[in-house]
Design a protein around this motif. Structure first.
Motif, PDB file in Angstrom:
ATOM      1  N   MET A 229       0.792  -1.225   0.000  1.00 48.49           N
ATOM      2  CA  MET A 229       0.000   0.000   0.000  1.00 48.49           C
ATOM      3  C   MET A 229       0.828   1.281   0.000  1.00 48.49           C
ATOM      4  O   MET A 229       0.501   2.225  -0.732  1.00 48.49           O
ATOM      5  CB  MET A 229      -0.970  -0.005   1.187  1.00 48.49           C
ATOM      6  CG  MET A 229      -2.136  -0.956   1.010  1.00 48.49           C
ATOM      7  SD  MET A 229      -3.207  -0.479  -0.365  1.00 48.49           S
ATOM      8  CE  MET A 229      -3.939   1.019   0.288  1.00 48.49           C
ATOM      9  N   PRO A 230       1.911   1.409   0.798  1.00 49.30           N
ATOM     10  CA  PRO A 230       2.663   2.677   0.748  1.00 49.30           C
ATOM     11  C   PRO A 230       3.188   3.005  -0.644  1.00 49.30           C
ATOM     12  O   PRO A 230       3.105   4.159  -1.092  1.00 49.30           O
ATOM     13  CB  PRO A 230       3.811   2.426   1.747  1.00 49.30           C
ATOM     14  CG  PRO A 230       3.276   1.415   2.689  1.00 49.30           C
ATOM     15  CD  PRO A 230       2.418   0.517   1.856  1.00 49.30           C
ATOM     16  N   ARG A 231       3.725   1.998  -1.355  1.00 47.14           N
ATOM     17  CA  ARG A 231       4.239   2.258  -2.707  1.00 47.14           C
ATOM     18  C   ARG A 231       3.102   2.595  -3.666  1.00 47.14           C
ATOM     19  O   ARG A 231       3.233   3.498  -4.509  1.00 47.14           O
ATOM     20  CB  ARG A 231       5.025   1.045  -3.198  1.00 47.14           C
ATOM     21  CG  ARG A 231       6.322   0.797  -2.442  1.00 47.14           C
ATOM     22  CD  ARG A 231       7.184  -0.219  -3.168  1.00 47.14           C
ATOM     23  NE  ARG A 231       6.548  -1.537  -3.179  1.00 47.14           N
ATOM     24  CZ  ARG A 231       6.730  -2.455  -2.242  1.00 47.14           C
ATOM     25  NH1 ARG A 231       7.519  -2.194  -1.208  1.00 47.14           N
ATOM     26  NH2 ARG A 231       6.131  -3.635  -2.324  1.00 47.14           N
ATOM     27  N   ALA A 232       1.990   1.859  -3.560  1.00 52.89           N
ATOM     28  CA  ALA A 232       0.857   2.126  -4.455  1.00 52.89           C
ATOM     29  C   ALA A 232       0.279   3.519  -4.217  1.00 52.89           C
ATOM     30  O   ALA A 232      -0.045   4.238  -5.168  1.00 52.89           O
ATOM     31  CB  ALA A 232      -0.220   1.057  -4.254  1.00 52.89           C
ATOM     32  N   LEU A 233       0.161   3.912  -2.946  1.00 48.30           N
ATOM     33  CA  LEU A 233      -0.363   5.241  -2.642  1.00 48.30           C
ATOM     34  C   LEU A 233       0.581   6.335  -3.131  1.00 48.30           C
ATOM     35  O   LEU A 233       0.130   7.370  -3.634  1.00 48.30           O
ATOM     36  CB  LEU A 233      -0.590   5.379  -1.136  1.00 48.30           C
ATOM     37  CG  LEU A 233      -1.834   4.695  -0.571  1.00 48.30           C
ATOM     38  CD1 LEU A 233      -1.819   4.731   0.953  1.00 48.30           C
ATOM     39  CD2 LEU A 233      -3.099   5.349  -1.102  1.00 48.30           C
ATOM     40  N   ASP A 238       1.528  10.766  -6.752  1.00 46.94           N
ATOM     41  CA  ASP A 238       2.419  11.471  -7.682  1.00 46.94           C
ATOM     42  C   ASP A 238       1.787  11.618  -9.061  1.00 46.94           C
ATOM     43  O   ASP A 238       1.981  12.636  -9.731  1.00 46.94           O
ATOM     44  CB  ASP A 238       3.747  10.712  -7.800  1.00 46.94           C
ATOM     45  CG  ASP A 238       4.536  10.743  -6.503  1.00 46.94           C
ATOM     46  OD1 ASP A 238       4.249  11.618  -5.657  1.00 46.94           O
ATOM     47  OD2 ASP A 238       5.421   9.881  -6.323  1.00 46.94           O
ATOM     48  N   ALA A 239       1.025  10.609  -9.482  1.00 49.14           N
ATOM     49  CA  ALA A 239       0.473  10.623 -10.834  1.00 49.14           C
ATOM     50  C   ALA A 239      -0.875  11.348 -10.928  1.00 49.14           C
ATOM     51  O   ALA A 239      -1.120  12.084 -11.883  1.00 49.14           O
ATOM     52  CB  ALA A 239       0.327   9.198 -11.351  1.00 49.14           C
ATOM     53  N   TYR A 240      -1.739  11.139  -9.931  1.00 49.25           N
ATOM     54  CA  TYR A 240      -3.120  11.642 -10.048  1.00 49.25           C
ATOM     55  C   TYR A 240      -3.552  12.525  -8.885  1.00 49.25           C
ATOM     56  O   TYR A 240      -4.688  12.996  -8.875  1.00 49.25           O
ATOM     57  CB  TYR A 240      -4.092  10.462 -10.151  1.00 49.25           C
ATOM     58  CG  TYR A 240      -3.762   9.514 -11.272  1.00 49.25           C
ATOM     59  CD1 TYR A 240      -4.007   9.858 -12.604  1.00 49.25           C
ATOM     60  CD2 TYR A 240      -3.194   8.275 -11.010  1.00 49.25           C
ATOM     61  CE1 TYR A 240      -3.703   8.986 -13.628  1.00 49.25           C
ATOM     62  CE2 TYR A 240      -2.884   7.393 -12.039  1.00 49.25           C
ATOM     63  CZ  TYR A 240      -3.138   7.759 -13.341  1.00 49.25           C
ATOM     64  OH  TYR A 240      -2.830   6.891 -14.359  1.00 49.25           O
ATOM     65  N   PHE A 247      -8.737   6.052  -5.436  1.00 51.74           N
ATOM     66  CA  PHE A 247      -8.850   4.858  -6.274  1.00 51.74           C
ATOM     67  C   PHE A 247      -8.090   3.684  -5.654  1.00 51.74           C
ATOM     68  O   PHE A 247      -8.583   2.553  -5.635  1.00 51.74           O
ATOM     69  CB  PHE A 247      -8.306   5.159  -7.672  1.00 51.74           C
ATOM     70  CG  PHE A 247      -8.280   3.964  -8.582  1.00 51.74           C
ATOM     71  CD1 PHE A 247      -9.427   3.493  -9.181  1.00 51.74           C
ATOM     72  CD2 PHE A 247      -7.077   3.298  -8.833  1.00 51.74           C
ATOM     73  CE1 PHE A 247      -9.401   2.390 -10.009  1.00 51.74           C
ATOM     74  CE2 PHE A 247      -7.033   2.190  -9.661  1.00 51.74           C
ATOM     75  CZ  PHE A 247      -8.205   1.733 -10.244  1.00 51.74           C
ATOM     76  N   VAL A 248      -6.899   3.944  -5.117  1.00 52.27           N
ATOM     77  CA  VAL A 248      -6.098   2.866  -4.526  1.00 52.27           C
ATOM     78  C   VAL A 248      -6.789   2.304  -3.293  1.00 52.27           C
ATOM     79  O   VAL A 248      -6.891   1.081  -3.110  1.00 52.27           O
ATOM     80  CB  VAL A 248      -4.692   3.384  -4.179  1.00 52.27           C
ATOM     81  CG1 VAL A 248      -3.922   2.353  -3.357  1.00 52.27           C
ATOM     82  CG2 VAL A 248      -3.927   3.709  -5.447  1.00 52.27           C
TER      83      VAL A 248
END
Length: 290
Positions: A229-233, A238-240, A247-248
């Motif tokens: 989760m930390p990497r996905a968040l 950064d992107a959106y 969304f995550v």
């Protein structure tokens, strides 16, 4: 009279072959076929998506209500538990803490007692969704006895209380012991959840396999969240921006609810279609005060 068209006769033969193959599979792999049929009947992904969406829509207003009225110690525990469940990094944890800052008069005025009560009542939509999932997992008829409304509120209170202590267990007891106690607590909660929301239609003992399987799945996903989760968040932020984090988190909730739906269904099948049926005495009984 002429016979049926060739294509109709061919379709009939293929249908007969499929039915024969299905019968052989049921005879050879009864547990697997029973599980697949139960998961299809439960409609796992649809049920999980509904529960996840309603949980997400309920969680945000509840956080503001807790931020406005809850004691400071309870706010800290809830923030720690949410961070533990979602595997939040220090940055996301700091943003979450801002929601639980000491309430101002404006915040309490904007929330209001009536608004807080409406949030709690709307939260019962999650309870009803979980109740429908439990009924489908156990193949109980929709036309059965209705469950008293107090059970929905009791379920919300149970999970709010569990959320408040989950972070304390992991932070104070260490990773291994905290995980073990958390697993035991999850088992007890899902055991009681099924009994509560089914209104006593199923005895206690047959509900235990589903509670154990669900607790293992939920606890395993919670551990995996600390790594993923930390990497996905971070990538989503950064992107959106903030929309990416929404969304995550919603995607993770859907995965978690899929695990819950599968766990409850697997437990019901184990209690009904294996030798556990005799050992657990799997029968349905008339509800008491449901």
């Amino acid at each position: 009279m002429s016979g049926p068209p060739w294509w109709r006769a061919g379709t009939g033969r293929w249908a007969a072959r499929l039915r024969s193959a299905g019968s052989r599979l049921r005879a050879r792999f009864p547990l697997v076929t029973a599980l697949v049929e139960r998961l299809l009947a439960v409609n796992v992904f649809d049920s999980a998506t509904r529960i996840a969406a309603q949980s997400f829509l309920t969680a945000v207003p509840l956080l503001f209500v807790l931020g406005a009225y809850a004691p400071a110690a309870l706010k800290e525990q809830v923030a720690a538990s949410v961070s533990a469940v979602f595997g939040l990094s220090a940055q996301e944890r700091a943003q979450l803490q801002q929601i639980f800052q000491p309430p101002t008069a404006d915040l309490r005025q904007a929330t209001g007692v009536v608004g807080g009560l409406m949030v709690l009542l709307s939260a019962t939509a999650v309870s009803r969704a979980v109740q429908r999932l439990c009924r489908r997992a156990w193949q109980l008829p929709r036309s059965g006895p209705s469950v008293a409304a107090w059970r929905w509120l009791a379920w919300i209170a149970l999970w709010l209380g569990a959320l408040a202590v989950q972070g304390l267990l992991r932070n104070e007891l260490g990773a291994v012991l905290g995980f073990t106690i958390s697993l035991l607590m999850q088992t007890l909660m899902w055991w009681w959840t099924q009994h509560l929301l089914l209104g006593g239609l199923v005895r206690w003992a047959p509900l235990l396999p589903g509670a154990l399987v669900t607790a293992l799945a939920v606890s395993g996903l919670s551990v995996a969240a600390h790594f993923s989760m930390p990497r996905a968040l971070k990538r989503a932020l950064d992107a959106y921006g903030a929309a990416g984090s929404v969304f995550v988190l919603l995607s993770w909730l859907i995965v978690l609810c899929v695990a819950i739906a599968v766990g409850l269904s697997v437990g019901a099948v184990l209690s009904q279609a294996t030798s556990l049926r005799r050992r657990l005495g799997t029968v349905t009984s008339p509800p008491g005060d449901a």
